[in-house]
Write a protein that holds these residues in place. Structure first.
Motif, PDB file in Angstrom:
ATOM      1  N   ASN A   1       0.852  -1.399  -0.184  1.00  0.00           N
ATOM      2  CA  ASN A   1       0.030   0.038   0.066  1.00  0.00           C
ATOM      3  C   ASN A   1       0.780   1.187   0.197  1.00  0.00           C
ATOM      4  OD1 ASN A   1      -2.323  -1.609   0.019  1.00  0.00           O
ATOM      5  ND2 ASN A   1      -2.325  -1.702   2.109  1.00  0.00           N
ATOM      6  N   GLN A   2       1.898   1.159  -0.766  1.00  0.00           N
ATOM      7  CA  GLN A   2       2.689   2.670  -0.942  1.00  0.00           C
ATOM      8  C   GLN A   2       2.194   3.491  -1.757  1.00  0.00           C
ATOM      9  OE1 GLN A   2       5.357   3.487   0.492  1.00  0.00           O
ATOM     10  NE2 GLN A   2       5.433   1.877   1.894  1.00  0.00           N
ATOM     11  N   ARG A   3       2.498   4.729  -2.166  1.00  0.00           N
ATOM     12  CA  ARG A   3       2.035   5.486  -2.888  1.00  0.00           C
ATOM     13  C   ARG A   3       2.245   5.197  -4.366  1.00  0.00           C
ATOM     14  NH1 ARG A   3       6.531   6.613  -1.665  1.00  0.00           N
ATOM     15  NH2 ARG A   3       8.099   7.967  -2.523  1.00  0.00           N
ATOM     16  N   GLN A   4       1.242   5.438  -5.636  1.00  0.00           N
ATOM     17  CA  GLN A   4       1.961   5.046  -6.918  1.00  0.00           C
ATOM     18  C   GLN A   4       3.106   5.982  -7.262  1.00  0.00           C
ATOM     19  OE1 GLN A   4       0.702   2.545  -8.748  1.00  0.00           O
ATOM     20  NE2 GLN A   4       0.042   1.867  -7.027  1.00  0.00           N
ATOM     21  N   GLU A   5       4.077   5.520  -7.879  1.00  0.00           N
ATOM     22  CA  GLU A   5       5.301   6.389  -8.504  1.00  0.00           C
ATOM     23  C   GLU A   5       5.540   5.784  -9.967  1.00  0.00           C
ATOM     24  OE1 GLU A   5       7.867   7.399  -5.459  1.00  0.00           O
ATOM     25  OE2 GLU A   5       8.712   9.112  -6.715  1.00  0.00           O
ATOM     26  N   LYS A   6       5.371   6.752 -11.099  1.00  0.00           N
ATOM     27  CA  LYS A   6       5.926   6.254 -11.946  1.00  0.00           C
ATOM     28  C   LYS A   6       7.248   6.745 -12.377  1.00  0.00           C
ATOM     29  CE  LYS A   6       4.417   5.698 -16.856  1.00  0.00           C
ATOM     30  NZ  LYS A   6       3.585   6.270 -17.625  1.00  0.00           N
ATOM     31  N   VAL A   7       8.321   6.077 -12.548  1.00  0.00           N
ATOM     32  CA  VAL A   7       9.714   6.320 -12.682  1.00  0.00           C
ATOM     33  C   VAL A   7      10.341   5.961 -13.703  1.00  0.00           C
ATOM     34  CG1 VAL A   7       9.722   6.127 -10.148  1.00  0.00           C
ATOM     35  CG2 VAL A   7      10.710   4.142 -11.579  1.00  0.00           C
ATOM     36  N   THR A   8      11.288   6.445 -13.900  1.00  0.00           N
ATOM     37  CA  THR A   8      12.367   5.961 -15.065  1.00  0.00           C
ATOM     38  C   THR A   8      13.640   5.861 -14.468  1.00  0.00           C
ATOM     39  OG1 THR A   8      12.942   6.045 -17.588  1.00  0.00           O
ATOM     40  CG2 THR A   8      12.816   8.239 -16.300  1.00  0.00           C
ATOM     41  N   PHE A   9      14.514   5.191 -15.267  1.00  0.00           N
ATOM     42  CA  PHE A   9      15.895   4.972 -14.491  1.00  0.00           C
ATOM     43  C   PHE A   9      17.268   5.257 -15.749  1.00  0.00           C
ATOM     44  CE2 PHE A   9      19.689   2.028 -13.261  1.00  0.00           C
ATOM     45  CZ  PHE A   9      19.710   2.796 -11.940  1.00  0.00           C
ATOM     46  N   GLN A  10      18.005   6.242 -14.952  1.00  0.00           N
ATOM     47  CA  GLN A  10      19.334   6.689 -15.561  1.00  0.00           C
ATOM     48  C   GLN A  10      20.256   5.824 -15.166  1.00  0.00           C
ATOM     49  OE1 GLN A  10      20.539   8.711 -17.719  1.00  0.00           O
ATOM     50  NE2 GLN A  10      22.661   9.014 -17.077  1.00  0.00           N
TER      51      GLN A  10
END
Lengths: 830, 382
Positions: free
Chosen positions: B262-271
């Protein structure tokens, strides 16, 4: 294979100094300076004080020059900076963004700045005219006229009935609003110019004015003010002891003869005098001070901020109340009978007419009643039969544009003409009087002058061709602009782009606590700090293109900073006169000859210290744009969608502040290269304690003693490295000094705006604090990295400061400058 | 030092086929057409003596290893650059340092033998550390970066604190060294072999004194330098060097409940940092750690993993308009994924990309939240 060399791009060649088509300091090029419009703040000022110019100068940290600009039209900056009603702020366009610029308080700031950094006042001016002028009254109107006339070369004598000069400033305004030393200081400047002020000398008697003419005066200016308090004209007024008028009450308070007041005091009236009387009564110990005013707060003529201050000091205000009879017992006042008032239709003054409410009478208890309803000129000095035209308000009727009375050679102005009015209006009237008196003495027809003024009003103030100047007409332009264009502030024609500006509220004035305020007559408002003043001035939107500070004219006489080096061995930063720097330059460096006294001429190489951007390196981050005080760098778009900075060589003044902040080291300052720095650092003697001292050139060159050995401590070795400006001192300088074996680093430069570069010290302080924090992590004690901005005008200021810091470094004491700065910041924040 | 012939031999430069795949895959060459790795290899081979050392282009390389995977002759171009720079530096030539050389000077100051550093002042009571133990956490230069780059809003200390939190969460109380020095990475790649070795010897000695068997890094540059360059120059290390993401993913299985649901939703990309990816081959570990956080959705950029573009500058050298172009391109790619956050695993990537985002003209177009992978994971800890 032939070794490949990169071809220098075309831009690279173009930006070689000297290749650009014109060079800034070419004596053959002429520049016209002219105004296109006057800012609304200046149009709003009755005396035409050049507000915009001095605000701009404060924003640039040029405080002394700002004060000079104020003094051109207003001899009382410290006084007006405290008590002016500042109509300028009412028309300030900044109000459309958030709040008007605190123009008035900024004026006070520059005046205070001079008090804290005193300068030798100007000596007596030569008397060049044979005519003499007598001025009756030493208030703002009289002294402004005296100040103008003495500058025009007339001998001026001011006659003052009171024991002290200053008129209503001294007699009417209490010292918590206007400290006496401020009045004395500003009057003293006028005295030092040669104006004679005869205090305690009342002009009166049957032939008073005639006698002045007979004793050799050729013109008279009556500026007696309006000191006589008006009567309430109600029953019982003269019957009991304890009824006063505000004018004489304040006079007694201000001259140190304050009467003993009862605990309950009532003040009748709603103007500034009423408030001053009320606030003085609080300070004299009265516990219940009430202002009784017949209209509502909206109609009160007193300044809103004064009312707020009075209320915060405990003064009560009874609105819509008027006295009808003074009551008393045993010859002493016990109170008054009052009636409630309702407001009817507006009268000719635009305020609603007070109408007593029937059967609403009540008794108001008070041990003292001070009437502060208005004042009028005290005309008792005139004989019963005289030739002056006096109005029904007991004021002088004069010609509106010349202030001439009905007797030739006699002029009247200030409150004596208008009735009680503001200081700035009195100053304005003093200027007009001085001009009229000069015209009169030049035997010019007054009417003729008045015509020409009318003509000036109709001509367009905008056209540049009218104003193109050569050096000789500079002063003329100034003179015409002082008189203003005759337009109203709301006629300002240039559209100011309001939307571009982010909100930033005006600076708060630090003020004494309430209890400290009412305990005595000390000044309540404490004044802006330097930082606060600069930040406040920077809020100005600079309405209209030219502020007419005329700094450009004096700046143009100086030249750009230029580096002269002799065979690369000894070098000096010099500012060379235009004839040296402006031959038809094809390329730098230029070979020249330096003549110093009778010594053998020294062949030198001259290189400008201007900065250039390597186009291939610049990332277009804009750091240089944000730090440059002169707007020399500019970001221009590149075909690939990025931006690149270019520095205008015409504008760049070679301080090097931008070089210090460029993250990619894309900016090159000629001469001050990495090799130059390393060359200097390599001279360290590793067997001794080395202290590297970066000095700004303009302070440093003059003051670093030629014999450095004398300053060195036995075990220490001092390495002086001069930069154009201390803004050039970047973090890497300090790291590199340490890397090369320095034991400590000191930066020494000028205080803010003490030289032609304004803010180098600010940037250097930032860089230094950052490095100090990093070195603290490494375990270096911060005391070894100090900075100081000594005033070079102080005797030995620079050498003393260096000595002090060297001792502190040795003893591990913290940097005094640093502590001071934090202290000031804390005060400002509070 | 090796002779030029040794370098050529060791790096396979002689086998160069001049096919140009290196130049085609080099991020700098894409934007600066006067730079070509192929040409540098060619010049090294044909120039007499040390002439190649005067070629300014020697300093343009980011040492990001983009050129190497495609090379049919297996030329070690990065190593060639490293050796040539060391030779150039000996000859008194150097590249153009950013920030006036402040950071290199700082590193050289750190070679002073008797420093009494306060470098662990940022530690707070919540973080559990030990004086002796099997696992050592190597802090790196984050405390200095946060001050020097305060204008950019760089928060690399958050990363180090997060790394320690993660270690604590898997039951490890790491050893931290108060006498740690800079790893010397930037000096090494600037050609300053002498000062690099001073730092290396100091650090290696200090690590050995703690008796640690595993050394964990949140900075991939430190990790690569100690794992490869220290070992190459000073012999067998006697401990294992791991990036924090590698260490955590290795130890995560044991404690499945590391991240609560139940963490917050986070859309990430990775460098992918070049040091972590192409230099150390750790592509999977940071992704695995990120994806272990419930609610994190990873969306890859157009060029990722082995093909990732580097952050545009390395070793505090040659920060140019070309670097900026690379950074702008990379930030645009990040935006194109629709991610809210650009996750990286190297403080340098954070510094450089934040600097690029400060562009006054491109402004909001480039702005994106930047976070280290360790910070992202630590935020999700129970």
């Amino acid at each position: 294979m032939e070794r490949s060399r990169r071809v220098e791009p075309f831009e690279q060649i173009l930006k070689q100094p000297g290749v650009s088509l014109s060079f800034p300091r070419d004596p053959n090029s002429e520049y016209a300076v002219g105004r296109i419009d006057t800012s609304p703040c200046r149009l709003a000022c009755p005396a035409g004080v050049n507000t915009k110019a001095y605000i701009s100068l404060i924003a640039a940290g040029r405080f002394r020059e700002a004060l000079e600009v104020v003094r051109e039209t207003n001899p009382f900056p410290g006084i007006c900076g405290r008590v002016c009603v500042h109509p300028c702020e009412s028309f300030c366009n900044r109000a459309q963004v958030d709040e008007p610029v605190a123009i008035c308080r900024l004026k006070r700031f520059v005046a205070d700045y001079e008090l804290q950094h005193p300068q030798e006042p100007a000596g007596p001016l030569p008397v060049t005219q044979k005519e003499k002028v007598a001025i009756i009254g030493s208030g703002p109107a009289g002294l402004t006229a005296a100040n103008d006339l003495i500058r025009k070369g007339y001998a001026v004598t001011v006659f003052e009935a009171m024991p002290k000069a200053g008129g209503m400033l001294t007699a009417g305004i209490p010292s918590f609003r206007l400290p006496r030393p401020i009045i004395e200081y500003e009057i003293d400047i006028i005295k030092k110019l040669g104006v004679e002020i005869k205090t305690g000398k009342k002009i009166s008697g049957r032939r008073a004015i005639d006698k002045l003419f007979e004793t050799g005066y050729d013109a008279v200016f009556i500026a007696i003010g309006a000191h006589k308090g008006k009567k309430l004209e109600i029953a019982g007024e003269d019957k009991y002891e304890g009824t006063l008028d505000a004018s004489s009450f304040l006079y007694q308070v201000n001259l140190g003869r304050a009467p003993k007041l009862a605990n309950r005091v009532a003040i009748i009236g709603g103007g500034n005098s009423a408030l001053d009387a009320a606030r003085s009564a609080v300070r004299l110990g009265s516990k219940a001070v009430t202002i009784v005013y017949r209209r509502s707060r909206k109609e009160m003529p007193a300044n809103e901020w004064e009312i707020e201050d009075a209320e915060s000091e405990g003064v009560k205000i009874q609105y819509l109340t008027a006295p009808v009879e003074i009551l008393g017992r045993n010859g002493k006042v016990t109170g008054m009978k009052c009636t409630r008032i309702s407001l009817g239709e507006p009268d000719e003054s635009g305020r609603r007419r007070p109408i007593p409410v029937q059967a609403s009478e009540f008794t108001f208890k008070a041990g003292n009643i001070i009437a502060a309803i208005s004042q009028e000129p005290d005309l008792s000095f005139l004989p019963k039969k005289h030739e002056f035209d006096i109005s029904k308000w007991r004021t002088f009727n004069v010609d509106e544009s010349t202030l001439a009375t009905s007797r030739p050679g006699v002029f009247a102005g200030g409150d004596a003409v208008t009735g009680p009015n503001t200081v700035i209006d009195a100053i304005a009237s003093g200027h007009v009087a001085a001009q009229s008196i000069e015209n009169y003495l030049n035997s010019q027809s007054l009417q003729q002058a008045s015509d020409s003024k009318a003509a000036a009003k109709t001509s367009s103030p905008g056209s540049l061709d009218q104003l193109t100047l050569d050096s000789s007409s500079t002063t003329d332009l100034r003179a015409t602009s002082l008189n203003g264009s005759g337009r109203r502030p709301d006629e300002f024609e240039i559209k100011v782009d309001i939307g571009q500006n982010r909100k930033k509220l005006r600076a708060d004035m630090p003020i004494m606590s309430r209890s400290a305020r009412i305990a005595g007559f000390d000044e309540a408002e404490l004044g802006f700090s330097e930082t606060a003043a600069v930040a406040e001035a920077q809020r100005c939107l600079r309405c209209g293109p030219c502020g007419e500070c005329f700094i450009c004219v004096s700046e143009c006489e100086k030249t750009v900073s230029v580096m002269a080096s002799t065979d690369g061995r000894r070098d000096a930063l010099l500012r060379l006169p235009p004839e040296i720097t402006t031959p038809n330059l094809q390329s730098w460096p230029l070979d020249g000859i330096l003549n110093v006294g009778r010594r053998k001429p020294i062949p030198v190489q001259i290189t400008p210290t201007t900065c250039t951007v390597e186009q291939e390196i610049c990332r277009g981050c804009g750091e240089c744009v944000s730090v440059c005080e002169y707007s020399a760098p500019m970001l221009i778009p590149k075909p690939n969608g990025l931006h690149v900075s270019i520095i205008s060589e015409r504008i760049c003044r070679g301080c090097g502040t931008c070089v210090a902040v460029c993250p990619s080291s894309a900016i090159v300052q000629q001469y001050f290269s990495e090799d130059w720095l390393l060359g200097k650092l390599q001279s360290m003697d590793q067997t001794k304690r080395n202290v590297v001292i970066f000095t700004c050139n303009w302070n440093g060159t003059e003051l670093v003693p030629p014999d450095l050995e004398a300053m060195s401590q036995p075990d220490a070795n001092l390495i002086f490295i001069r930069t154009t400006c201390c803004g050039r001192i970047e973090p890497s300088f300090i790291f590199r000094a340490l890397e090369h074996g320095a034991d400590g680093v000191l930066a020494a430069g000028c205080p803010t705006s003490a030289c032609h570069y304004s803010f180098g010290n600010r940037h250097a302080t930032e860089h230094f604090s950052k490095v100090r924090n990093m070195l603290n992590l490494l375990g270096y004690s911060p005391e070894k990295f100090q900075w100081t901005w000594p005033d070079k005008n102080r005797d030995d200021g620079f050498i003393e400061a260096i000595g002090l810091h060297l001792r502190n470094m040795r003893d591990g004491k913290s940097c005094s400058e640093f502590v001071d700065e934090n202290k000031t910041r804390a005060v400002t924040d509070a | 030092m090796n002779t030029l012939a040794d370098t050529i031999k060791k790096t396979n430069a002689l086998f160069c086929l001049e096919c140009g795949k290196c130049t085609a895959s080099c991020p700098i060459a894409q934007v600066n057409n006067s730079y070509s790795p192929r040409r540098v290899v060619g010049h090294t081979l044909v120039k007499s003596g040390d002439d190649i050392l005067e070629d300014e282009m020697l300093w343009a390389c980011l040492s990001c290893k983009s050129c190497e995977p495609g090379c049919p002759a297996d030329v070690d171009y990065t190593r060639l650059t490293l050796d040539l720079r060391a030779r150039a530096s000996e000859a008194g030539l150097h590249g153009m340092c950013t920030h006036g050389g402040a950071l290199q000077a700082l590193m050289r100051i750190m070679t002073t033998p008797d420093l009494k550093q306060n470098r662990l002042d940022w530690l707070n009571g919540d973080l559990k550390t030990a004086d002796k133990g099997k696992v050592l956490y190597f802090v790196g230069c984050a405390p200095y970066f946060d001050i020097f780059f305060s204008d950019l809003g760089v928060k690399t200390l958050d990363t180090t604190r997060s790394a320690i939190k993660l270690l604590n969460a898997v039951g490890v109380e790491p050893v931290l060294m108060a006498n740690e020095r800079c790893c010397g990475h930037d000096l090494l790649w600037s050609g300053d072999q002498e000062n690099f070795l001073k730092l290396a010897e100091h650090n290696l000695q200090a690590i050995k004194e703690t008796g640690a068997k595993q050394v964990v890094f949140s900075c991939p540059e430190c990790c690569r330098t100690i794992k490869e360059d220290y070992a190459r120059n000073l012999g067998n290390l006697g401990f294992e060097a791991l990036h924090i993401s590698e260490f955590i993913t290795d130890n995560m299985a044991a404690s499945q409940s590391l991240f609560p649901t139940n963490q917050r939703q986070e859309k990430v990309t990775f460098q992918d940092p070049c040091r972590l990816g192409r230099h150390l081959g750790a592509y999977e570990a940071p992704r695995k750690m990120m994806q272990a956080v419930p609610g994190v959705e990873l969306s890859e950029m157009r060029m990722s993993g082995k093909k990732a573009i580097c952050c545009g500058v390395s070793n505090w050298l040659n920060c140019t308009t070309y670097s900026k172009q690379i950074q702008v391109e990379r930030l645009r790619q990040a935006h194109a994924t629709g991610a809210d956050t650009l996750v990286t695993a190297c403080p340098k990537c954070e510094v450089h990309l934040r600097c690029a985002m400060k562009d006054p003209n491109l402004g909001d177009e480039l702005k994106i939240e930047i976070k280290d992978v360790a910070t992202l994971a630590a935020e999700a800890l129970a």
